[in-house]
Each structure stands twice: as structure tokens, then as C-alpha cells.
Design a protein around this motif. Structure first.
Motif, PDB file in Angstrom:
ATOM      1  N   ARG A 175      -5.529 -15.957  -6.198  1.00 61.51           N
ATOM      2  CA  ARG A 175      -4.420 -15.282  -5.510  1.00 61.51           C
ATOM      3  C   ARG A 175      -3.261 -16.228  -5.303  1.00 61.51           C
ATOM      4  O   ARG A 175      -3.467 -17.412  -5.149  1.00 61.51           O
ATOM      5  CB  ARG A 175      -4.888 -14.741  -4.160  1.00 61.51           C
ATOM      6  CG  ARG A 175      -5.778 -13.548  -4.315  1.00 61.51           C
ATOM      7  CD  ARG A 175      -4.985 -12.281  -4.415  1.00 61.51           C
ATOM      8  NE  ARG A 175      -5.841 -11.152  -4.771  1.00 61.51           N
ATOM      9  CZ  ARG A 175      -5.396  -9.908  -4.861  1.00 61.51           C
ATOM     10  NH1 ARG A 175      -4.145  -9.626  -4.648  1.00 61.51           N
ATOM     11  NH2 ARG A 175      -6.198  -8.931  -5.191  1.00 61.51           N
ATOM     12  N   GLU A 192      -6.735  -4.305   1.889  1.00 70.85           N
ATOM     13  CA  GLU A 192      -6.875  -3.906   0.476  1.00 70.85           C
ATOM     14  C   GLU A 192      -8.270  -3.330   0.222  1.00 70.85           C
ATOM     15  O   GLU A 192      -8.429  -2.366  -0.524  1.00 70.85           O
ATOM     16  CB  GLU A 192      -6.613  -5.101  -0.448  1.00 70.85           C
ATOM     17  CG  GLU A 192      -6.636  -4.700  -1.914  1.00 70.85           C
ATOM     18  CD  GLU A 192      -6.218  -5.807  -2.869  1.00 70.85           C
ATOM     19  OE1 GLU A 192      -5.511  -6.727  -2.429  1.00 70.85           O
ATOM     20  OE2 GLU A 192      -6.601  -5.747  -4.051  1.00 70.85           O
ATOM     21  N   VAL A 209      -0.371   4.579  -7.845  1.00 67.14           N
ATOM     22  CA  VAL A 209      -1.164   3.500  -8.458  1.00 67.14           C
ATOM     23  C   VAL A 209      -1.901   2.752  -7.354  1.00 67.14           C
ATOM     24  O   VAL A 209      -1.728   3.058  -6.178  1.00 67.14           O
ATOM     25  CB  VAL A 209      -0.274   2.501  -9.255  1.00 67.14           C
ATOM     26  CG1 VAL A 209       0.375   3.182 -10.448  1.00 67.14           C
ATOM     27  CG2 VAL A 209       0.777   1.864  -8.345  1.00 67.14           C
ATOM     28  N   SER A 210      -2.709   1.762  -7.751  1.00 69.07           N
ATOM     29  CA  SER A 210      -3.444   0.999  -6.739  1.00 69.07           C
ATOM     30  C   SER A 210      -2.557  -0.109  -6.166  1.00 69.07           C
ATOM     31  O   SER A 210      -1.590  -0.540  -6.801  1.00 69.07           O
ATOM     32  CB  SER A 210      -4.697   0.383  -7.356  1.00 69.07           C
ATOM     33  OG  SER A 210      -4.332  -0.572  -8.332  1.00 69.07           O
ATOM     34  N   ARG A 211      -2.947  -0.580  -4.983  1.00 63.82           N
ATOM     35  CA  ARG A 211      -2.205  -1.691  -4.386  1.00 63.82           C
ATOM     36  C   ARG A 211      -2.341  -2.949  -5.242  1.00 63.82           C
ATOM     37  O   ARG A 211      -1.437  -3.773  -5.323  1.00 63.82           O
ATOM     38  CB  ARG A 211      -2.767  -1.950  -2.983  1.00 63.82           C
ATOM     39  CG  ARG A 211      -2.057  -3.082  -2.298  1.00 63.82           C
ATOM     40  CD  ARG A 211      -2.604  -3.298  -0.921  1.00 63.82           C
ATOM     41  NE  ARG A 211      -2.239  -4.622  -0.434  1.00 63.82           N
ATOM     42  CZ  ARG A 211      -2.681  -5.137   0.694  1.00 63.82           C
ATOM     43  NH1 ARG A 211      -3.475  -4.450   1.466  1.00 63.82           N
ATOM     44  NH2 ARG A 211      -2.317  -6.340   1.061  1.00 63.82           N
ATOM     45  N   GLN A 212      -3.488  -3.056  -5.901  1.00 61.77           N
ATOM     46  CA  GLN A 212      -3.735  -4.191  -6.788  1.00 61.77           C
ATOM     47  C   GLN A 212      -2.669  -4.237  -7.893  1.00 61.77           C
ATOM     48  O   GLN A 212      -2.200  -5.306  -8.270  1.00 61.77           O
ATOM     49  CB  GLN A 212      -5.124  -4.020  -7.408  1.00 61.77           C
ATOM     50  CG  GLN A 212      -5.668  -5.253  -8.059  1.00 61.77           C
ATOM     51  CD  GLN A 212      -7.001  -4.983  -8.753  1.00 61.77           C
ATOM     52  OE1 GLN A 212      -7.321  -3.845  -9.087  1.00 61.77           O
ATOM     53  NE2 GLN A 212      -7.749  -6.039  -8.961  1.00 61.77           N
ATOM     54  N   MET A 216      -5.567 -13.437 -12.497  1.00 63.22           N
ATOM     55  CA  MET A 216      -5.977 -12.602 -11.366  1.00 63.22           C
ATOM     56  C   MET A 216      -7.300 -13.033 -10.742  1.00 63.22           C
ATOM     57  O   MET A 216      -7.805 -12.357  -9.849  1.00 63.22           O
ATOM     58  CB  MET A 216      -6.054 -11.131 -11.804  1.00 63.22           C
ATOM     59  CG  MET A 216      -4.690 -10.569 -12.161  1.00 63.22           C
ATOM     60  SD  MET A 216      -4.754  -8.931 -12.878  1.00 63.22           S
ATOM     61  CE  MET A 216      -5.110  -7.974 -11.432  1.00 63.22           C
ATOM     62  N   GLY A 253       0.814  -1.211   0.000  1.00 62.55           N
ATOM     63  CA  GLY A 253       0.000   0.000   0.000  1.00 62.55           C
ATOM     64  C   GLY A 253       0.845   1.258   0.000  1.00 62.55           C
ATOM     65  O   GLY A 253       0.533   2.232  -0.692  1.00 62.55           O
ATOM     66  N   GLU A 275      -8.196   0.151   1.591  1.00 57.26           N
ATOM     67  CA  GLU A 275      -7.379   1.064   0.772  1.00 57.26           C
ATOM     68  C   GLU A 275      -8.043   1.389  -0.562  1.00 57.26           C
ATOM     69  O   GLU A 275      -7.919   2.496  -1.071  1.00 57.26           O
ATOM     70  CB  GLU A 275      -5.999   0.439   0.515  1.00 57.26           C
ATOM     71  CG  GLU A 275      -5.090   0.454   1.725  1.00 57.26           C
ATOM     72  CD  GLU A 275      -3.829  -0.372   1.507  1.00 57.26           C
ATOM     73  OE1 GLU A 275      -3.624  -0.878   0.391  1.00 57.26           O
ATOM     74  OE2 GLU A 275      -3.056  -0.516   2.463  1.00 57.26           O
ATOM     75  N   GLU A 276      -8.710   0.393  -1.149  1.00 54.53           N
ATOM     76  CA  GLU A 276      -9.292   0.570  -2.484  1.00 54.53           C
ATOM     77  C   GLU A 276     -10.778   0.933  -2.413  1.00 54.53           C
ATOM     78  O   GLU A 276     -11.501   0.796  -3.395  1.00 54.53           O
ATOM     79  CB  GLU A 276      -9.108  -0.710  -3.314  1.00 54.53           C
ATOM     80  CG  GLU A 276      -7.679  -1.208  -3.439  1.00 54.53           C
ATOM     81  CD  GLU A 276      -6.787  -0.265  -4.219  1.00 54.53           C
ATOM     82  OE1 GLU A 276      -7.313   0.455  -5.085  1.00 54.53           O
ATOM     83  OE2 GLU A 276      -5.581  -0.220  -3.945  1.00 54.53           O
ATOM     84  N   ASP A 333      -6.045   3.559 -12.268  1.00 50.21           N
ATOM     85  CA  ASP A 333      -4.650   3.516 -12.693  1.00 50.21           C
ATOM     86  C   ASP A 333      -4.494   2.644 -13.934  1.00 50.21           C
ATOM     87  O   ASP A 333      -5.472   2.164 -14.505  1.00 50.21           O
ATOM     88  CB  ASP A 333      -3.740   3.066 -11.533  1.00 50.21           C
ATOM     89  CG  ASP A 333      -3.902   1.595 -11.207  1.00 50.21           C
ATOM     90  OD1 ASP A 333      -4.785   0.956 -11.784  1.00 50.21           O
ATOM     91  OD2 ASP A 333      -3.130   1.090 -10.380  1.00 50.21           O
ATOM     92  N   GLU A 334      -3.232   2.469 -14.347  1.00 50.36           N
ATOM     93  CA  GLU A 334      -3.006   1.819 -15.644  1.00 50.36           C
ATOM     94  C   GLU A 334      -3.474   0.373 -15.688  1.00 50.36           C
ATOM     95  O   GLU A 334      -3.918  -0.099 -16.738  1.00 50.36           O
ATOM     96  CB  GLU A 334      -1.531   1.933 -16.044  1.00 50.36           C
ATOM     97  CG  GLU A 334      -0.560   1.295 -15.064  1.00 50.36           C
ATOM     98  CD  GLU A 334       0.863   1.370 -15.602  1.00 50.36           C
ATOM     99  OE1 GLU A 334       1.339   2.489 -15.831  1.00 50.36           O
ATOM    100  OE2 GLU A 334       1.474   0.304 -15.792  1.00 50.36           O
ATOM    101  N   LEU A 335      -3.416  -0.337 -14.563  1.00 53.24           N
ATOM    102  CA  LEU A 335      -3.902  -1.726 -14.567  1.00 53.24           C
ATOM    103  C   LEU A 335      -5.413  -1.758 -14.783  1.00 53.24           C
ATOM    104  O   LEU A 335      -5.918  -2.552 -15.575  1.00 53.24           O
ATOM    105  CB  LEU A 335      -3.535  -2.427 -13.254  1.00 53.24           C
ATOM    106  CG  LEU A 335      -4.069  -3.855 -13.086  1.00 53.24           C
ATOM    107  CD1 LEU A 335      -3.511  -4.777 -14.156  1.00 53.24           C
ATOM    108  CD2 LEU A 335      -3.736  -4.409 -11.714  1.00 53.24           C
ATOM    109  N   ASN A 336      -6.139  -0.868 -14.086  1.00 49.91           N
ATOM    110  CA  ASN A 336      -7.591  -0.791 -14.269  1.00 49.91           C
ATOM    111  C   ASN A 336      -7.938  -0.496 -15.720  1.00 49.91           C
ATOM    112  O   ASN A 336      -8.822  -1.119 -16.308  1.00 49.91           O
ATOM    113  CB  ASN A 336      -8.199   0.325 -13.405  1.00 49.91           C
ATOM    114  CG  ASN A 336      -8.010   0.067 -11.926  1.00 49.91           C
ATOM    115  OD1 ASN A 336      -7.647   0.971 -11.198  1.00 49.91           O
ATOM    116  ND2 ASN A 336      -8.238  -1.144 -11.487  1.00 49.91           N
TER     117      ASN A 336
END
Lengths: 65, 220
Positions: free
Chosen positions: B220, B88, A21-24, B217, A13, B91-92, B154-157
Motif C-alpha cells: 500500500r 474497506e 465500482v469497488s473502492r479498491q 498492489m 467509498g 465495504e467489500e 468490477d473491471e479491476l477484479n
């Protein structure tokens, strides 16, 4: 990258926050599920004071002529 | 002989496929339960196209509920959802809350469309104007929200979104082309306008799962 992060004493985190960026995303990069974009890879390397090729493993070698 | 990497990949694919099938079955079962609660008269009058649309809408709604539950109770949610831990989810929270709103709104609109009164469906629960108004509102709201929240992802999303849309388009193209051609040629069930809406919504869901699953993904 996980080693570098743990050496720095950061959680996923915390690293995510520093990189914006996200933690993911951090988790996906560390578990080899996502290759970061070049800008993000450069930022990661800069944050750890390393070269990109020191941070990421790529076993590709050019074919010999 | 398979090397360790291939075995690991196969194992992840199996786990992902199992989760996808299990999730699909749970979603279908929950939707079927909701439709039974709605009453057999209503479901009987709806016909297969409306029932299919309502089922997809209920699956979106169910997913919104599950993620919403995870955000409300992160400890229990971490066991239910595909996240590393409760932290998580905390945080998200803001990003996932947007998903809850989006999936919930889409699910609601699809269900409203499915139960809307039309000339051939007098038993409908809401007027056609209400359903169309809700759809228009969600389209405009979705466009505005996508623009306003563009920096929250972010870029992954973004990458997963692009890949999900790619798969959704490919699958929809193949399915709708085959179905429409069969209908046109008099060789299969007729394709109604609402079937197109159902197919697109269902393939968007499936496309997103494929995009996430291909990257390993889903597990896990």
C-alpha cells in the motif's frame, strides 16, 4: 483524480458507489496502479464535469516528423 | 543514476517479493504443521504427490481463513490483510466473502483428493467417490456461482483475474511441458495425473500473486 474527489467532498467509498465500482478500483486508479477502461474514464470525467484529459495525466507527445 | 520513479518501483518490487516469500513460508509452515498433526504414518503413506497436493490445498484453506478472520474482525483484519483500512473490509464484504467461499471450497477439495483412498493408498481418510463427488460439486458450483455473481466483480477484479489466469497458464505450460518431457525421456521424476492438478492449483495461486504484484498492489 484524488484532488477532484476531495474537492467534491467524497470518500473513496462514496465515489466508488457513484461509479458502480469497488473502492479498491478507485484506490488503484488514484495511486496509479490501474488505468481505468475508457467507459469508466468517461464516467469519471462526466461525474466531475471535466474532460478525460483534464482528469488523467499523460505525458506522451507524438514524435515530430 | 536511478531516478526517483525507478527507485520507487524497485522498492515496491522488493516489498512485494518479500511479502510473497514471507506469505509462502508462513503458508508452507502452517501446512507442514497441519500435516504433522495428521500423523507421520498417514503422511508417510501419502507420498510426495499427495503431500504436495494437500499442502497447496491447506494454503488455499489458510488464505480463506485469514480473509474470513478479516471480515469477522475488520480492525484486526486490516492489519493482517492488504487493505487500506477496516472500512474497506466492511465495504467489500460481499465480494470478499465470495473469495472466502471459493478459496475454502477449493482448498477442501484439494485436501480431500490428497487423502482419498485409492488402490495404492488404503490408508486414505475418505473414499474415492466422496473426493470425486466433492470435486464435481465444486466444479459445478463454481461454474454456477461465476455466472450468478458475474456482475458483482468490477473491471479491476476482471482484469486481475484475466492477468492471473494468463500467468498461471504460462507457468503451468512451461513447468508441465518440462516435467512431462523429462518423464517421457526417462530423465526426471514421473509426472502423475494428480501432479497436474497440484501444478495447476499452485500456478493459479502464484499467477494471481504475480498479477497483483506487477501492479504494485501487494503493498500500500
Amino acid at each position: 483524480m484524488r484532488d477532484c474527489r476531495e474537492r467534491a467532498g467524497w470518500s473513496q467509498g462514496e465515489l466508488a458507489r457513484r461509479l458502480g465500482v469497488s473502492r479498491q478500483t478507485i484506490n488503484a486508479v488514484e495511486t496509479d496502479k490501474y488505468d481505468p477502461s475508457l467507459p469508466l474514464a468517461l464516467r469519471m470525467a462526466q461525474l466531475f464535469g471535466l474532460e478525460v484529459r483534464e482528469l488523467f495525466i499523460d505525458r506522451w507527445t507524438p514524435e515530430e516528423e | 543514476m536511478m531516478d526517483a520513479m525507478t527507485q520507487d518501483r524497485l522498492s515496491k518490487w522488493k516489498k512485494s517479493a518479500t511479502r510473497l516469500v514471507a506469505g509462502g513460508l508462513v503458508g508452507m509452515a502452517a501446512s507442514a504443521g497441519a500435516l504433522v498433526l495428521a500423523g507421520s504414518d498417514l503422511v508417510g503413506a501419502m507420498g510426495p504427490s499427495r503431500v504436495a497436493l494437500a499442502t497447496i490445498g491447506l494454503i488455499y484453506g489458510l488464505m480463506a481463513l485469514m480473509v474470513g478472520f478479516g471480515l469477522a474482525a475488520p480492525r484486526a483484519g486490516a492489519k493482517l490483510l492488504n487493505v487500506a483500512d477496516a472500512e474497506e473490509l466492511r465495504e467489500e464484504r460481499s465480494g470478499m466473502l465470495l473469495s472466502v467461499v471459493t478459496m475454502g471450497a477449493l482448498g477442501l477439495v484439494l485436501v480431500l483428493l490428497a487423502v482419498a483412498r485409492t488402490p495404492g493408498f488404503a490408508a486414505g481418510l475418505v473414499s474415492a467417490e466422496v473426493a470425486m463427488g466433492a470435486l464435481a460439486l465444486s466444479v459445478v458450483g463454481g461454474a454456477v456461482a461465476s455466472w450468478a455473481w458475474r456482475d458483482r466483480f468490477d473491471e479491476l477484479n476482471r482484469q486481475l483475474g484475466l492477468e492471473g489466469c494468463f500467468w498461471a497458464f504460462c507457468l503451468s505450460w512451461v513447468l508441465l511441458t518440462l516435467w512431462a518431457a523429462a518423464d517421457f525421456l526417462g530423465l526426471g521424476a514421473s509426472l502423475t495425473a494428480i501432479d497436474v492438478v497440484t501444478t495447476l492449483a499452485a500456478m493459479m495461486l502464484l499467477g494471481s500473486f504475480i498479477a497483483v504484484g506487477r501492479r504494485g498492489m501487494m503493498v500500500r
